[in-house]
Design an enzyme around this catalytic site. Structure first.
Site, PDB file in Angstrom:
ATOM      1  N   GLY A 175       0.773  -1.233   0.000  1.00 18.30           N
ATOM      2  CA  GLY A 175       0.000   0.000   0.000  1.00 18.30           C
ATOM      3  C   GLY A 175       0.799   1.275   0.000  1.00 18.30           C
ATOM      4  O   GLY A 175       0.226   2.364  -0.029  1.00 18.30           O
ATOM      5  N   ARG A 461      -4.515  -5.180  12.801  1.00 16.60           N
ATOM      6  CA  ARG A 461      -4.929  -6.083  11.732  1.00 16.60           C
ATOM      7  C   ARG A 461      -5.297  -7.473  12.218  1.00 16.60           C
ATOM      8  O   ARG A 461      -6.188  -8.118  11.661  1.00 16.60           O
ATOM      9  CB  ARG A 461      -3.829  -6.160  10.671  1.00 16.60           C
ATOM     10  CG  ARG A 461      -3.720  -4.875   9.867  1.00 16.60           C
ATOM     11  CD  ARG A 461      -2.602  -4.909   8.858  1.00 16.60           C
ATOM     12  NE  ARG A 461      -2.626  -3.709   8.033  1.00 16.60           N
ATOM     13  CZ  ARG A 461      -1.728  -3.439   7.090  1.00 16.60           C
ATOM     14  NH1 ARG A 461      -0.741  -4.292   6.860  1.00 16.60           N
ATOM     15  NH2 ARG A 461      -1.814  -2.341   6.388  1.00 16.60           N
TER      16      ARG A 461
END
Length: 626
Positions: A175, A461
């Site tokens: 990302g 996460r």
């Protein structure tokens, strides 16, 4: 010393003569097949007896990773009149998509695709290679390129080898977020009431619960009190708060009761050098956005984004400018040890040549982790109940743990191998990351098949992944509206089946086949939390805008293997440590091949900081080793 000519490593394809008769209906035909990120469309032109042109006309594949197959496979098909050409290492899905789509076109033109697949293509003879450099870097992702550039900047003669057919590894498909405490850019963001509340909550934490990080917590408390007393309204951050978040996000308990925590000194080196690494990246061409955001699982708005492309392109250009020699399609297999010192690498090319590279000064391992090796993850797993050895991965297919195995063979110690991270927001079938629409973590809303929110979307996460796996079929939907989706290729994603789009929330729920009234009420409730800046259901601490502007978009998601926290053990100078706890002479490592920094869970946005900080240290120390 004579440089290795890249031509020696290029596989020149020679097609064997085929007795088959070729017959086609002349014309140009189009077809598409699924690649990594969506459909790959090809156009194929036929004469009566030959394929005369193949072109990829449309795709959403990752730039850099897909460049070689898009350029080379069509040319090879035409040159050899064969569908038996080799795929490109590291870009297999893109390669196969092109071949599948061309086979479709062959069938449309009345040709025999199976016969073309049987036309044999063989590699030309290759020569083995042996050469000497100051520094040999194994792995061409972010850490490897950073180490190679830094070593070259120290005056070393450097060669970098990469297993795949192109540079980038996981960094190319990541990302691109970089976490760092950055007073200048963060001054452009106002502190929200929610973030103030979050800061104040840290004042209640007990240092006795923070082990070796107790002193870090005490420092952060003093900084918070000073900040609150100052009356400042701009975003607060510090390297110590970054350390504290890395600790809080990384401390985990394994299935066997083992508690794992980030290494204090690695974390200190990481956080205190983060801004310097960002500035170094600027010095070689990176341009960062003026403000920061919060990447999924980052815990604080310190995530920087690039405004001028992909970091791999920037690093590759800098490596070339510094004279780094780069060999792709070259897989490291074995470390050469001479008189107790790592003195080089043995490798093989995809064409079958043996490569022996001697290192006068040092070898840097930067081969990444092993998330593309699900059986290896499952073998070591000490965190995820019932983890499948067939779980999809977000990773490049070459990230299989090669460097860890090579280091083990020369006595390296390992740490944290039982802890892998799942990316909660992955494609439910193939694990890809960017086939849907994400926003910054504060903007995201997750709902399950029952139309309900089920988690704090700002959480770490592993928390998000565990919560997702508990939902029906392990599936959830990221819900956004036009304010987030307006700059995305919504039409293309919808056509590929990767998102669902509707003009109203009711219509969106109907298309998703989830309870309409429940879903609409849930989004309205979430919007009320945005107004109040307080999440009464799950305690989300920071919010973006409300979900209230059509069209509305849902992206189906499910967890996939993403990052392995474990790897070779290093010290703050990136020496690889032996099982006796001493540095292995001549051997350095940086990036995901290492363990110790992230402990049981990596914060989103910490990976790029990791490879830039420790890649620079590894390159400098390898170049100057005696």
């Amino acid at each position: 010393m004579k440089k290795i000519a890249l031509a020696l490593l290029v596989c020149l394809l020679l097609v064997m003569t085929s007795a088959m008769a070729l017959a086609y209906t002349e014309g140009t035909y189009t077809a598409q097949a699924q690649g990594n990120n969506g459909p790959v469309t090809v156009s194929v032109t036929f004469s009566a007896d030959a394929i005369t042109e193949v072109a990829v006309t449309e795709h959403a594949e990752t730039p850099g990773l897909s460049d070689r197959p898009i350029e080379e496979i069509p040319a090879a098909i035409v040159a050899h009149q064969s569908l038996g050409v080799d795929t490109i290492s590291g870009a297999t899905n893109t390669s196969n998509a092109i071949l599948t789509a061309v086979a479709d076109c062959v069938a449309q033109a009345g040709g025999d695709a199976e016969a073309l697949k049987a036309v044999e293509v063989e590699a030309a003879p290759v020569e083995d290679i042996e050469a000497t450099y100051d520094v040999v870097v194994v792995g061409g992702g972010g850490a490897g390129l950073t180490a190679a550039i830094t070593a070259a900047q120290q005056g070393a003669e450097v060669i970098l080898i990469e297993k795949a057919g192109s540079l980038g590894g996981n960094t190319l498909i990541a990302g691109q977020g970089f976490n760092a405490s950055d007073p200048e850019r963060q001054a452009n963001t106002e502190m929200s009431e929610a973030l103030i509340t979050e800061l104040k909550s840290y004042l209640e934490l007990d240092p006795a619960d923070f082990g070796a990080f107790a002193e870090v917590l005490e420092t952060v408390k003093a900084q918070i009190n000073e900040y609150l007393a100052s009356g400042s309204t701009t975003l607060f951050d510090s390297p110590e708060l970054h350390m504290l978040h890395t600790y809080m996000g990384g401390k985990r308990t394994g299935l066997d009761g083992t508690v794992i925590e980030p290494d204090l000194e690695l974390t200190r080196t990481f956080a205190t050098n983060a801004l310097g690494a960002l500035e170094w990246a600027e010095s070689i061409g990176a341009e960062w956005n003026d403000t920061t955001s919060t990447i999924l699982g980052a815990m604080w708005p310190r995530s920087h984004g690039l405004s001028n492309g992909n970091i791999i392109t920037i690093l590759t250009d800098a490596a070339t400018a510094e004279g780094v020699e780069i060999l792709t399609d070259t897989c490291g297999n074995e470390l050469i040890v001479t008189d107790g010192r790592v003195a080089g690498v043995k490798a093989t090319t995809s064409a079958g040549a043996n490569v022996t590279l001697h290192a006068n000064s040092g070898v840097v391992l930067a081969t990444g982790g092993f998330s593309a090796n699900a059986p290896m993850v499952a073998e070591y797993n000490n965190y995820w109940p019932g983890l499948s050895d067939t779980m999809p991965s977000t990773n490049a297919p070459t990230i299989t743990g090669d460097g860890i195995i090579m280091a083990q063979e020369v006595g390296a110690d390992l740490t944290g191998m039982g802890f892998a991270q799942l990316m909660p927001s992955s494609h439910p079938v193939d694990g890809s990351l960017f086939s849907g629409i994400w926003g910054s973590a504060e903007t995201q809303v997750f709902v399950n098949k029952e139309g309900k929110r089920y988690v704090n979307e700002y959480a770490e996460r592993d928390v998000l992944s565990k919560a997702a796996l508990e939902q029906t079929d392990g599936i959830f939907y990221i819900i956004c509206d036009n304010k987030i989706a307006k700059d995305a290729d919504v039409e293309g994603m919808e056509a590929a089946g990767n998102v669902v789009v509707a003009d109203t929330l009711e219509e969106l729920a109907e298309k998703l086949e989830i309870p309409v009234d429940t879903f609409v009420a849930e989004i309205e409730r979430y919007n009320s939390f945005v107004d109040a800046q307080k999440d009464d259901d799950f305690g989300k601490p920071l919010f973006g805008e409300k979900i209230d502007e059509a069209p509305f978009v849902a992206t189906p998601r499910s967890p996939a293997l993403h990052h392995t926290m474990g790897g070779v053990k290093i010290d703050t100078d990136t020496h690889v440590l032996s099982t006796e706890g001493t540095p292995i002479p001549g051997l350095y490592a940086a990036g995901e091949v290492t363990g110790g920094l992230h402990a049981g869970n990596r914060l989103g946005g910490n990976a790029m900081t990791d490879f830039l900080v420790f890649g620079r240290i590894a390159g400098e120390n390898a170049a100057n080793a005696e």
